[in-house]
Design a protein around this motif. Structure first.
Motif, PDB file in Angstrom:
ATOM      1  N   LYS A   1       0.836  -1.208   0.000  1.00 42.04           N
ATOM      2  CA  LYS A   1       0.000   0.000   0.000  1.00 42.04           C
ATOM      3  C   LYS A   1       0.870   1.258   0.000  1.00 42.04           C
ATOM      4  O   LYS A   1       0.597   2.206  -0.716  1.00 42.04           O
ATOM      5  CB  LYS A   1      -0.910  -0.038   1.234  1.00 42.04           C
ATOM      6  N   TRP A   2       1.918   1.227   0.801  1.00 39.73           N
ATOM      7  CA  TRP A   2       2.809   2.384   0.892  1.00 39.73           C
ATOM      8  C   TRP A   2       4.260   1.948   0.774  1.00 39.73           C
ATOM      9  O   TRP A   2       4.652   0.928   1.356  1.00 39.73           O
ATOM     10  CB  TRP A   2       2.646   3.105   2.243  1.00 39.73           C
ATOM     11  N   VAL A   3       5.019   2.729   0.050  1.00 32.71           N
ATOM     12  CA  VAL A   3       6.452   2.475  -0.093  1.00 32.71           C
ATOM     13  C   VAL A   3       7.184   3.795   0.157  1.00 32.71           C
ATOM     14  O   VAL A   3       6.809   4.820  -0.421  1.00 32.71           O
ATOM     15  CB  VAL A   3       6.803   1.965  -1.510  1.00 32.71           C
ATOM     16  N   VAL A   4       8.178   3.757   1.012  1.00 29.26           N
ATOM     17  CA  VAL A   4       8.955   4.968   1.300  1.00 29.26           C
ATOM     18  C   VAL A   4      10.441   4.678   1.094  1.00 29.26           C
ATOM     19  O   VAL A   4      10.963   3.678   1.602  1.00 29.26           O
ATOM     20  CB  VAL A   4       8.710   5.475   2.740  1.00 29.26           C
TER      21      VAL A   4
ATOM     22  N   GLY B   1      23.705   5.629  -0.919  1.00 30.52           N
ATOM     23  CA  GLY B   1      22.781   4.500  -0.930  1.00 30.52           C
ATOM     24  C   GLY B   1      21.385   4.971  -0.612  1.00 30.52           C
ATOM     25  O   GLY B   1      21.105   6.187  -0.593  1.00 30.52           O
ATOM     26  N   HIS B   2      20.507   4.048  -0.381  1.00 30.17           N
ATOM     27  CA  HIS B   2      19.157   4.389   0.048  1.00 30.17           C
ATOM     28  C   HIS B   2      18.561   3.210   0.808  1.00 30.17           C
ATOM     29  O   HIS B   2      19.087   2.097   0.751  1.00 30.17           O
ATOM     30  CB  HIS B   2      18.280   4.781  -1.154  1.00 30.17           C
ATOM     31  N   VAL B   3      17.489   3.489   1.535  1.00 30.11           N
ATOM     32  CA  VAL B   3      16.748   2.414   2.200  1.00 30.11           C
ATOM     33  C   VAL B   3      15.294   2.503   1.755  1.00 30.11           C
ATOM     34  O   VAL B   3      14.799   3.581   1.434  1.00 30.11           O
ATOM     35  CB  VAL B   3      16.830   2.487   3.739  1.00 30.11           C
ATOM     36  N   THR B   4      14.643   1.358   1.743  1.00 31.78           N
ATOM     37  CA  THR B   4      13.236   1.298   1.352  1.00 31.78           C
ATOM     38  C   THR B   4      12.471   0.512   2.410  1.00 31.78           C
ATOM     39  O   THR B   4      12.933  -0.534   2.862  1.00 31.78           O
ATOM     40  CB  THR B   4      13.082   0.607  -0.017  1.00 31.78           C
ATOM     41  N   ALA B   5      11.325   1.045   2.788  1.00 29.18           N
ATOM     42  CA  ALA B   5      10.416   0.323   3.680  1.00 29.18           C
ATOM     43  C   ALA B   5       9.049   0.326   3.028  1.00 29.18           C
ATOM     44  O   ALA B   5       8.738   1.208   2.221  1.00 29.18           O
ATOM     45  CB  ALA B   5      10.360   0.981   5.053  1.00 29.18           C
ATOM     46  N   LEU B   6       8.240  -0.663   3.347  1.00 23.77           N
ATOM     47  CA  LEU B   6       6.891  -0.696   2.772  1.00 23.77           C
ATOM     48  C   LEU B   6       5.937  -1.387   3.723  1.00 23.77           C
ATOM     49  O   LEU B   6       6.345  -2.117   4.631  1.00 23.77           O
ATOM     50  CB  LEU B   6       6.894  -1.352   1.387  1.00 23.77           C
TER      51      LEU B   6
ATOM     52  N   ASP C   1       2.518   6.165   8.250  1.00 21.22           N
ATOM     53  CA  ASP C   1       3.349   6.729   9.325  1.00 21.22           C
ATOM     54  C   ASP C   1       4.388   5.717   9.808  1.00 21.22           C
ATOM     55  O   ASP C   1       5.548   6.054  10.053  1.00 21.22           O
ATOM     56  CB  ASP C   1       2.471   7.175  10.503  1.00 21.22           C
ATOM     57  N   THR C   2       3.958   4.454   9.943  1.00 21.87           N
ATOM     58  CA  THR C   2       4.882   3.414  10.386  1.00 21.87           C
ATOM     59  C   THR C   2       5.983   3.186   9.358  1.00 21.87           C
ATOM     60  O   THR C   2       7.172   3.079   9.700  1.00 21.87           O
ATOM     61  CB  THR C   2       4.104   2.090  10.595  1.00 21.87           C
ATOM     62  N   VAL C   3       5.582   3.097   8.108  1.00 17.31           N
ATOM     63  CA  VAL C   3       6.550   2.837   7.040  1.00 17.31           C
ATOM     64  C   VAL C   3       7.570   3.968   6.960  1.00 17.31           C
ATOM     65  O   VAL C   3       8.784   3.744   6.857  1.00 17.31           O
ATOM     66  CB  VAL C   3       5.816   2.654   5.684  1.00 17.31           C
ATOM     67  N   ARG C   4       7.058   5.188   7.046  1.00 17.77           N
ATOM     68  CA  ARG C   4       7.941   6.358   6.968  1.00 17.77           C
ATOM     69  C   ARG C   4       8.915   6.388   8.143  1.00 17.77           C
ATOM     70  O   ARG C   4      10.103   6.671   7.989  1.00 17.77           O
ATOM     71  CB  ARG C   4       7.056   7.599   6.978  1.00 17.77           C
TER      72      ARG C   4
END
Lengths: 377, 377
Positions: free
Chosen positions: A303-306, A348-353, A358-361
């Protein structure tokens, strides 16, 4: 072509991140690097050392490649035209790429096709800037017509005095009206030589000092009509400009609608989230497009990717910080570009989803802050 | 270690598919290959040519590696012990790996720890086989104690006469009772040196002629208690055997419960679906485990994930068939191992995923059939 060879001019992180989908598809990558220490040179066997500004180096590099594309937008268009005249398959072509190299050419063309732009004008003197400001007000955004990136080559000037300093640099300039935006958006589209187009969902990009620090996919609470309009604008630009491969369109969301800010014709920082966050990553999509293969699904995998960029801090060895971030969140994805860490450099970068923005961010930011600063937030 | 170096002995598709997560994590891979033509050698810069059966080659290979692991299970355990004695960090270690090399040792150990096994016995003569059959019935499954894979080294014999042919090969053998199974399952777990364990969902594997052709994740309609039991068995085996890295446990689902069939201590064909289908691919998981980093989330990225192997057909150039399968389904993922196509050889796989199992399975099969045979199903 039993195993196609794609040559990428430039060997930075974009070429590096193209290697994983190339491995999956059985596409052989070749890169034109400045040195074997560059990020992509460390992970691509067929690395050639050469100068992208030298036609002879490009000609030698292109031999045996089924397609040529770019890690950056700095290859002279005359060289690209010379390669194409010799039968080399180059994507994007010179007629498209010039719009990513020259901001004035880009503005002329976007204005002509009706894409929403801020007021703008070429300027050479302080008088030109003052005249522009009389019509459109201060501040005025001065941009280097060629060669700027990550905030470099952009000056927000609030007076003739400030404009004078910028004009004195001798850089070829254009002026744009300052756009009072609510937030920044980006749309990534792909277009293949046979004309197929695909758009990823519209994302929100968060910038600090002109550098993208965070991308949220999809853009939170965006009006569906605005999102569709943003995608239509990006696909139209890709089509009208004859882009082949990826096109990233950076936009401002304003009270009065969308305004196009910048274009990039390659995989783009605003699309790094697609590696885990979309069914087809932007890097696979770019390969498919330049090989004129059918394009892949741009659907979200969550649903969300940051995505949060890692900007180098004081610690040269961020690997020893992996332990904490991986233990803290087994779902976070860490990407390191194989570069020496230097303060402020994108390393580099990091990705969470997940399901809750709010949690993902918070997860993505925690990982990025810890990796770069060692601070536990 | 600012950028850790992981050495993989062997350069087949498992090492090849480990390169994408290594690139993301900034881990440098080194492979010990037989030749530069092998799948992993084509995509890993630091490829060394050598013989995994020669201790000197292994010693030279291991210099400067932070960890050593394997693309296959054929490295002699004495060599592994010698490397460890010299301070080399090897995962899995010899005491664990022997259970994946020697099926009799594996059965002894599994029996000792109470893991469910078929009746079994070491056999050397036809009389031994007959005695075993008198107790457990025909057919009897004869297995080469060492060296079998993909159905090789397994003989289902229905009489003393058939047993005689197998015994005559001179191969060291063991007998197992034939298990009348309902279907085959597999559980993939990871265990790190500090003892953390993670289990992927239980999957169903479909075999033809002893070769895995299709994997469905999660195993359809599996009883939740059976699934939990399968995961407990696999985690217990990993723990009791001291496995570090990945362990794939192949099982039979029978009327009377689960029976362990085979073990593999490395990324495994039954886990290829994890590349797109799990938040952490088995290849990333294996890297994290051998580097003793916290393990990643094994969660599914879709309700159903189906992987179908590509077995080489008559057409040596499958790349020209990409166009159709990608146009037919923009979500299907094609993996090609960079190998010459030979009939029956595993040359790649395809993965499809989505909400409806029948649709997902049909998509994956359509792509696989078309890529290997050119037939439109």
């Amino acid at each position: 072509m039993s195993t196609p060879v794609v040559g990428i001019v430039g060997a930075g992180q974009l070429a590096r991140m193209t290697q994983p989908p190339a491995i999956a598809l059985g596409v052989e990558l070749r890169v034109l690097a400045n040195s074997h220490d560059e990020g992509a040179a460390k992970v691509i066997v067929d690395t050639r050392i050469g100068d992208y500004r030298a036609l002879a180096d490009l000609q030698e590099f292109a031999k045996g490649c089924d397609a040529i594309t770019f890690d950056h937008e700095h290859v002279p268009t005359d060289h690209i035209r010379a390669l194409v005249a010799e039968g080399v398959n180059v994507h994007p072509g010179a007629d498209a790429l010039v719009h990513a190299q020259d901001k004035a050419v880009m503005r002329e063309r976007l204005t002509a096709i009706g894409a929403p732009c801020p007021a703008w004008s070429r300027v050479t003197t302080v008088d030109d800037v003052e005249r522009f400001a009389q019509e459109h007000g201060w501040p005025v955004v001065l941009k280097a017509v060629r060669g700027g990136y990550d905030g470099r080559g952009v000056w927000v000037v609030r007076s003739a005095k400030e404009a004078r300093e910028t004009v004195a640099t001798g850089v070829e300039l254009m002026a744009e009206a300052f756009v009072p935006f609510q937030r920044e958006l980006a749309v990534l589209v792909a277009r293949s030589p046979h004309g197929q187009g695909v758009s990823y969902p519209v994302v929100e990009t968060v910038q600090e000092d002109g550098i993208c620090v965070e991308v949220i996919a999809p853009a939170p609470a965006i009006d569906p009509e605005d999102a569709a309009q943003a995608q239509r604008i990006a696909l139209k630009i890709a089509n009208e400009l004859g882009v082949t491969g990826l096109l990233a369109v950076e936009m401002f969301e304003t009270e009065h609608g969308l305004v196009v800010n910048e274009l990039a014709m390659r995989p783009h920082n605003s699309g790094h989230w697609t590696i885990e966050g979309a069914r087809t990553s932007q890097f696979e999509q770019h390969l498919r497009a330049v090989l004129d293969l059918p394009l892949g699904s741009p659907k979200l995998t969550a649903k969300w990717v940051v995505m949060v960029n890692l900007l180098g801090g004081d610690e040269p060895d961020i690997f020893k910080r992996y332990e904490h971030v991986m233990a803290h969140d087994p779902g976070v994805k860490v990407h390191f570009y194989g570069k020496d860490v230097r303060p402020g450099r994108k390393i580099g970068h990091v990705t969470a989803l997940g399901d809750d923005l709010d949690t993902v961010r918070a997860k993505a930011r925690h990982a990025a802050v810890y990796l770069t600063s060692g601070e536990y937030t």
